[in-house]
Scaffold this active site. Structure first.
Site, PDB file in Angstrom:
ATOM      1  CG  HIS A 369      -1.988  -0.975   1.233  1.00  0.00           C
ATOM      2  ND1 HIS A 369      -3.246  -0.761   0.720  1.00  0.00           N
ATOM      3  CD2 HIS A 369      -1.989  -2.236   1.682  1.00  0.00           C
ATOM      4  CE1 HIS A 369      -3.982  -1.845   0.872  1.00  0.00           C
ATOM      5  NE2 HIS A 369      -3.235  -2.768   1.449  1.00  0.00           N
ATOM      6  NE  ARG A 561      -3.516   9.990  10.163  1.00  0.00           N
ATOM      7  CZ  ARG A 561      -3.150   9.031  11.018  1.00  0.00           C
ATOM      8  NH1 ARG A 561      -3.936   7.991  11.220  1.00  0.00           N
ATOM      9  NH2 ARG A 561      -2.035   9.124  11.710  1.00  0.00           N
ATOM     10  CB  THR A 668     -10.131   4.914  -1.228  1.00  0.00           C
ATOM     11  OG1 THR A 668      -9.663   5.241   0.081  1.00  0.00           O
ATOM     12  CG2 THR A 668      -9.443   3.664  -1.713  1.00  0.00           C
ATOM     13  CE  LYS A 672     -13.923   5.917   0.724  1.00  0.00           C
ATOM     14  NZ  LYS A 672     -13.010   5.908   1.868  1.00  0.00           N
TER      15      LYS A 672
HETATM   16  C1  26W Z   1       4.009   0.331   9.731  1.00  0.00           C
HETATM   17  C2  26W Z   1       3.310   1.620   9.784  1.00  0.00           C
HETATM   18  C3  26W Z   1       2.381   1.780   8.655  1.00  0.00           C
HETATM   19  C4  26W Z   1       1.042   1.804   8.890  1.00  0.00           C
HETATM   20  C5  26W Z   1       0.169   1.923   7.856  1.00  0.00           C
HETATM   21  C6  26W Z   1       2.857   1.885   7.376  1.00  0.00           C
HETATM   22  C7  26W Z   1       2.000   1.994   6.345  1.00  0.00           C
HETATM   23  C8  26W Z   1       0.653   2.013   6.570  1.00  0.00           C
HETATM   24  C9  26W Z   1      -0.307   2.059   5.425  1.00  0.00           C
HETATM   25  C10 26W Z   1       0.294   1.366   4.243  1.00  0.00           C
HETATM   26  C11 26W Z   1      -0.759   3.409   5.108  1.00  0.00           C
HETATM   27  C12 26W Z   1      -1.954   3.458   4.198  1.00  0.00           C
HETATM   28  O1  26W Z   1      -3.064   3.507   4.660  1.00  0.00           O
HETATM   29  N1  26W Z   1      -1.739   3.493   2.876  1.00  0.00           N
HETATM   30  C13 26W Z   1      -2.805   3.844   1.971  1.00  0.00           C
HETATM   31  O2  26W Z   1      -3.481   2.697   1.517  1.00  0.00           O
HETATM   32  C14 26W Z   1      -4.620   3.053   0.770  1.00  0.00           C
HETATM   33  C15 26W Z   1      -5.368   1.785   0.429  1.00  0.00           C
HETATM   34  O3  26W Z   1      -4.667   1.033  -0.495  1.00  0.00           O
HETATM   35  C16 26W Z   1      -4.221   3.856  -0.467  1.00  0.00           C
HETATM   36  O4  26W Z   1      -5.390   4.269  -1.117  1.00  0.00           O
HETATM   37  C17 26W Z   1      -3.404   5.069  -0.066  1.00  0.00           C
HETATM   38  O5  26W Z   1      -2.913   5.727  -1.224  1.00  0.00           O
HETATM   39  C18 26W Z   1      -2.251   4.645   0.810  1.00  0.00           C
HETATM   40  O6  26W Z   1      -1.555   5.775   1.312  1.00  0.00           O
END
Ligand code: 26W
Length: 821
Positions: A369, A561, A668, A672
């Site tokens: 992601h 965020r 996403t 929406k």
């Molecule tokens: C380890 C800490 C951590 C926690 C959460 C690292 C990374 C994350 C996620 C990968 C962050 C996240 O929410 N990424 C988002 O994922 C969405 C669903 O696929 C995408 O639409 C967003 O672009 C992406 O930033």
């Protein structure tokens, strides 16, 4: 109990009287028997609980039937492993999917209770940070709606994502106490308990020439299951979301207890319970804390024990696991599943290593992601050794075979081997969770076309070379049930009238709207639905911020965020420049705008919190300047969550998707907002590119550098003095911020921001400013020709069908999971 009726009455159609009477009786019975109160003494909270329980009963019937059918048929199951599920409220969502909103609304109305008031009694289940967690929730809805036998596995955090309070413009964090009044949706399963082990050492014994590993753990924690039913569209299928709670197998140490040291006796209990106490609030950056690794192993181990036991119960052996189970790893957080499944097969079920490996790879798949380097999880080998000694051995053995393959592919190439290794040897040895998930999966996917291509070119280029064909793309989607039908009933009503009721089941029917796009009578209705939603949002802004905004103004929305790469700073910088331009020429016909921001910053992310303060400080000055005369308002709505999004999104005219190109994996919120008729102003990043391809380049405002431009410019350096020199508006806006014009009591407050904009423009805020400012003035011009604006807005809605998460899940089912839909 008689079957409830599942049809959705068309607007204005009478509801089924018998069904209403039955629901009334059911709610009253719950109030007496489950809550223990008479109607006369019940609080609104009591009514909500009684109603939720009455609804849950109806879902459970469907659930048990669905479970039995899928078992009897021996169907393959999908297991979605995710540390985050950002669900929001379930009450109206479940009612909507069951087709029971009208029936319940009428029944409650007869009892003198308002359904939409009750809805507010439910706290948001905020067991996620942002996009990744919300995607998991949309996927749960779609898997149930497509009747795919599936289970979500995660952690039942006592505290979800922190509550955000803005005090004097600064973000403060408070615990999210979502379970205080109990949770009517969940079933505790005290009989579904597994032991999860940590620490200790590994003994190797020789069993007739075969090395057998025996792990002697030092610590054991119990995982207890809590199930929440997730009902699909039209109530045909129900899946479970199974969340694990942690407790100690030995809650009171008797020998210590008997010495009178009561606190000491329960120390182990606290240590165990810490595992499910809270959600890590970091979005996009790896915490590197031991407790986080404990959380990861805790839920992976419990979930794998659970599914292995289920499989053994049905099939009697594990050889066929990959034929009957597909495990999707939501990012690297459940990567330990690779090592844990190997341990179960080899250590506990005596599989030969090679056969176990085939089963593991065929069963697992992994979704990436983010490409942000700071978000890619790695763990110091030393912590691993202490917490999971046997898993570390297994990872080393996987790595040995994997590096041997790398050697065959690129003989003698040490750099190549170092690049693909599961262990990072630079600066302290660390286990790379992304590499581990990749090597252990038969499919690895990105979440938008561009992101998947970038994965192949950047973080996973070497692994892609070694395992060609494993990387695939699955562009994200959103559930239209929540984000259109529930959030925007006015627009939904209009869509049912114009596209027919079939649009509720088949979003491709939205395309019928195309023929109405220029019809002025239809445009009128479409605008009136939007206006209705804007009035509701204006009311909320009035209530929460004590601020008056005009629903006739252009509502310009950035909700997500707070992160540097998402560039809220670019947006507020444009607000400053616009403010200055309005003051220069107060008599021009400026388009009245309300800039609406909402979003949380990770508690430890100081710069993001400073950006929140800047937005609030700019708002203070702009909103109180009589010279602006309501032509620009800036609003920061606090405590952004799923429920707030459901009010903001239907009211938006303009959707800000302005990340630095190459940095937003998909997004996403962009989907929406477009689905609800907002025009997008955005960069060619993530799924914005696919949104443009679908809605058409005329119906979206694209600006700024592209991903390759960004890479080239970064190589040249981050100094932005050249662009600032050639842009008077930018220079002036930065100077005003840096000189304290918005922070008179503390002129130096935003110096660090001004400095970064001038000399350290990593996120290309300054570099993209002119292009953004111009695109915004283009938006102003379009807004002044309302029929053309409305046409573009209608065409956005008409062309968003492809972004349904049902489409995404169908693709996963066919290309990755190999389950029928
Ligand atoms: C380890 C800490 C951590 C926690 C959460 C690292 C990374 C994350 C996620 C990968 C962050 C996240 O929410 N990424 C988002 O994922 C969405 C669903 O696929 C995408 O639409 C967003 O672009 C992406 O930033």
């Amino acid at each position: 109990m008689p079957e409830p009726s599942f049809h959705l009455p068309a607007p204005g159609q009478p509801v089924d009287e018998l069904a209403v009477a039955e629901i009334k009786g059911a709610i009253l019975a719950k109030l007496r028997l489950a809550i223990g109160k008479e109607a006369g003494m019940a609080t609104r909270q009591d009514w909500y609980h009684a109603t939720a329980l009455a609804l849950r009963d109806r879902i459970v019937h469907r659930w048990l039937t669905a479970e039995k059918e899928s078992y009897d048929a021996g169907r393959k199951r999908v297991y979605y492993l995710s540390l985050e599920f950002l669900i929001g409220r379930l009450f109206t969502d479940a009612l909507n999917n069951m087709g029971l909103i009208k029936v319940f609304e009428t029944a409650l109305g007869d009892l003198g209770v308002g359904l939409w008031e009750l809805r507010k009694c439910e706290p948001d289940a905020a067991l996620g940070n942002g996009g990744l967690g919300r995607l998991a929730a949309c996927f749960m809805d779609s898997m149930a709606s497509l009747a795919i036998p599936a289970m979500g596995y995660g952690i039942r955090y006592d505290f979800g994502l922190f509550r955000q309070v803005i005090v004097d413009g600064w973000q403060q964090e408070y615990p999210d106490v979502w379970l205080n009044f109990g949770n009517p949706w969940e079933f505790q399963r005290p009989e579904v308990v597994y032991h999860v082990h940590f620490g200790g050492g590994v003994e190797h014994v020789d069993d007739k020439g075969r090395d057998v590993a025996i792990w002697h753990p030092a610590e054991t924690v119990q995982a207890v299951a809590y199930d929440t039913p997730i009902v699909g569209w039209r109530g045909q299928h129900v899946n479970a979301l199974r969340l694990w709670s942690a407790r100690s197998p030995d809650p009171l140490k008797l020998d210590v207890f008997n010495t009178g040291d009561y606190l000491g006796a329960s120390a182990e209990e606290s240590r165990a319970e810490a595992i499910c106490k809270f959600l890590y609030p970091n979005d996009e950056s790896a915490a590197g804390r031991e407790l986080r690794l404990r959380q990861e192993y805790f839920f992976v181990s419990a979930s794998l024990q659970d599914l292995v036991q289920r499989h053994l119960g049905a099939d009697g052996q594990l050889r066929s696991l990959a034929q009957k189970a597909a495990l999707q790893l939501n990012d690297t957080h459940p990567s330990l599943a690779v090592a844990e499944l190997m341990r179960i097969l080899v250590d506990l079920h005596n599989f030969r290593w090679d056969e176990a490996w085939k089963i593991t790879v065929a069963t697992l798949s992994y979704t990436n992601h983010t490409l942000l380097p700071e978000a890619l999880e790695t763990w110091p080998v030393e912590i691993f050794e202490r917490l999971l000694p046997r898993h570390l051995e297994i990872i080393y053995r996987i790595n040995a075979a994997h590096l041997a393959q790398a050697e065959v592919r690129c003989p003698g190439d040490i750099d190549f081997r170092a690049a693909v290794s599961l262990i990072d040897e630079k600066g302290g040895r660390r286990v790379r969770m992304g590499q581990l998930a990749f090597v252990g999966s038969h499919r690895i996917n990105g979440v938008s076309a561009m992101h998947s291509e970038l994965m192949k070119e950047t973080v996973f280029s070497d692994l892609n070379h070694l395992y060609a064909g494993r990387i695939t793309n699955k562009t994200n989607g959103i559930t239209f049930r929540r984000w259109l039908m529930l959030a925007n009933p006015k627009l939904t009503e209009l869509l049912r009238e114009s596209c027919g009721d079939a649009v509720l089941d088949d979003p491709s029917k939205l395309a019928y709207l195309e023929s109405y796009a220029s019809d002025s009578a239809f445009q009128q209705k479409f605008r009136s639905a939007k206006h209705h939603n804007k009035v509701a949002l204006a009311r909320l802004i009035g209530e929460r911020q004590n601020m008056k905004v005009d629903p006739g103004a252009l509502f310009d929305v950035q909700i997500k965020r707070i992160h540097e790469y998402k560039r809220q700073l670019l947006n507020i910088l444009e607000a400053v420049a616009l403010y200055q331009a309005i003051k220069d020429q107060p008599n021009r016909d400026w388009v009245p705008r309300v800039k609406i921001f909402a979003g949380k910053a990770a508690a430890s992310y100081r710069y993001a919190k400073l950006i929140i303060k800047l937005i609030n400080d700019v708002a203070d000055v702009v909103n109180n300047d009589p010279a602006v005369d309501d032509r620009l308002k800036v609003v920061f709505l606090d405590d952004y969550n799923v429920s707030l999004a459901e009010t903001i999104i239907p009211a938006a005219d303009l959707s800000e998707q302005i990340s630095t190109a190459g940095m937003e994996a998909s997004g996403t919120g962009n989907m929406k907002l477009a689905l609800n008729g907002a025009l997008t102003i955005g960069t060619l990043d993530g799924a914005n590119i696919e949104v443009r391809d679908h809605v058409g380049a005329d119906n979206i405002a694209i600006f700024g550098m592209e991903a390759d431009d960004v890479m080239v410019r970064r190589k040249q350096g981050l100094d932005a003095t050249d662009v600032i020199r050639s842009s008077a508006a930018l220079a002036r806006a930065i100077n005003a911020i840096g000189a304290g014009e918005f922070s008179r009591g503390e002129p130096a407050r935003f110096e660090s921001i001004a400095h970064a904009l001038r000399y350290l423009d990593h996120y290309m805020v300054s570099a993209d400013f002119d292009s953004y400012y111009e695109a915004q003035r283009g938006i102003d011009a379009r807004w002044q020709v309302m029929p053309a604006w409305t046409r573009a807005s209608i065409l956005n809605v008409a062309r968003m069908a492809w972004f349904s998460s049902d489409r995404t899940i169908r693709e996963y089912a066919e290309d990755i999971w190999n389950v029928p839909v």
